[in-house]
Enzyme design. Structure first.
Site, PDB file in Angstrom:
ATOM      1  N   ALA A  12      36.314  39.272  33.315  1.00  0.00           N
ATOM      2  CA  ALA A  12      35.532  39.273  34.559  1.00  0.00           C
ATOM      3  C   ALA A  12      35.621  37.902  35.237  1.00  0.00           C
ATOM      4  O   ALA A  12      35.857  37.813  36.446  1.00  0.00           O
ATOM      5  CB  ALA A  12      34.085  39.640  34.281  1.00  0.00           C
ATOM      6  N   TYR A  13      35.449  36.841  34.474  1.00  0.00           N
ATOM      7  CA  TYR A  13      35.511  35.487  35.024  1.00  0.00           C
ATOM      8  C   TYR A  13      36.906  35.185  35.565  1.00  0.00           C
ATOM      9  O   TYR A  13      37.067  34.723  36.691  1.00  0.00           O
ATOM     10  CB  TYR A  13      35.112  34.481  33.939  1.00  0.00           C
ATOM     11  CG  TYR A  13      35.088  33.047  34.412  1.00  0.00           C
ATOM     12  CD1 TYR A  13      34.024  32.569  35.165  1.00  0.00           C
ATOM     13  CD2 TYR A  13      36.118  32.175  34.096  1.00  0.00           C
ATOM     14  CE1 TYR A  13      33.990  31.249  35.599  1.00  0.00           C
ATOM     15  CE2 TYR A  13      36.100  30.857  34.518  1.00  0.00           C
ATOM     16  CZ  TYR A  13      35.027  30.398  35.268  1.00  0.00           C
ATOM     17  OH  TYR A  13      34.999  29.095  35.698  1.00  0.00           O
ATOM     18  N   ASP A  14      37.921  35.484  34.761  1.00  0.00           N
ATOM     19  CA  ASP A  14      39.293  35.199  35.165  1.00  0.00           C
ATOM     20  C   ASP A  14      39.695  36.015  36.392  1.00  0.00           C
ATOM     21  O   ASP A  14      40.374  35.513  37.294  1.00  0.00           O
ATOM     22  CB  ASP A  14      40.260  35.477  34.016  1.00  0.00           C
ATOM     23  CG  ASP A  14      40.057  34.546  32.832  1.00  0.00           C
ATOM     24  OD1 ASP A  14      39.301  33.571  32.961  1.00  0.00           O
ATOM     25  OD2 ASP A  14      40.657  34.809  31.773  1.00  0.00           O
ATOM     26  N   THR A  16      37.776  37.119  38.803  1.00  0.00           N
ATOM     27  CA  THR A  16      37.148  36.611  40.022  1.00  0.00           C
ATOM     28  C   THR A  16      37.833  35.329  40.496  1.00  0.00           C
ATOM     29  O   THR A  16      37.948  35.098  41.697  1.00  0.00           O
ATOM     30  CB  THR A  16      35.641  36.372  39.847  1.00  0.00           C
ATOM     31  OG1 THR A  16      35.422  35.452  38.769  1.00  0.00           O
ATOM     32  CG2 THR A  16      34.920  37.674  39.544  1.00  0.00           C
TER      33      THR A  16
END
Length: 132
Positions: A12-14, A16
């Protein structure tokens, strides 16, 4: 680095980060020639960052197995963590808020007035993040 290098457990972080980079390019295409759109991709900035209060610094030091003692000054602990991150880069120097500000200044100034759609990495040289 997270925008170009996948890591287990951080999809999810990567994702975004990658989407934000692509948005810069899309906006550059859509808004040219009237508006330039660029971005700065910082490495971990510990010094002067509100993201690293003493409890998070201690948690990060523990996570990476770095030594620390109860009662050590917060600035000493932050410097130790910043140095740890720096040692993972090619230039071996901590990234500071001033480093990020300099990149932003260059992008908004006339010095790079013909630059648009670019993401400037200010990360000390994270070779895993080099585009291939």
């Amino acid at each position: 680095m997270n925008a170009v290098v996948p890591k287990k457990g951080s999809f999810a972080y990567d994702s975004t980060k990658a989407a934000a980079n692509h948005l810069v390019r899309e906006l550059a295409v859509a808004l040219a020639p009237l508006v330039r759109v660029n971005a700065v991709a910082p490495a971990t900035v510990v010094a002067g960052s509100g993201m690293f209060p003493p409890d998070r610094v201690i948690a990060s030091l523990a996570k990476y197995g770095l030594p620390f003692a109860e009662g050590e000054a917060p600035d000493v602990l932050r410097a130790r963590l910043a140095d740890f991150y720096a040692q993972r880069t090619l230039l071996k120097q901590p990234i500071t808020p001033a480093d990020e500000a300099e990149a932003i200044f260059l992008l908004v100034s006339r010095r790079l007035g013909k630059t648009t759609g670019q993401i400037v990495n200010v990360d000390g040289g994270l070779d895993a993040a080099f585009l291939r």
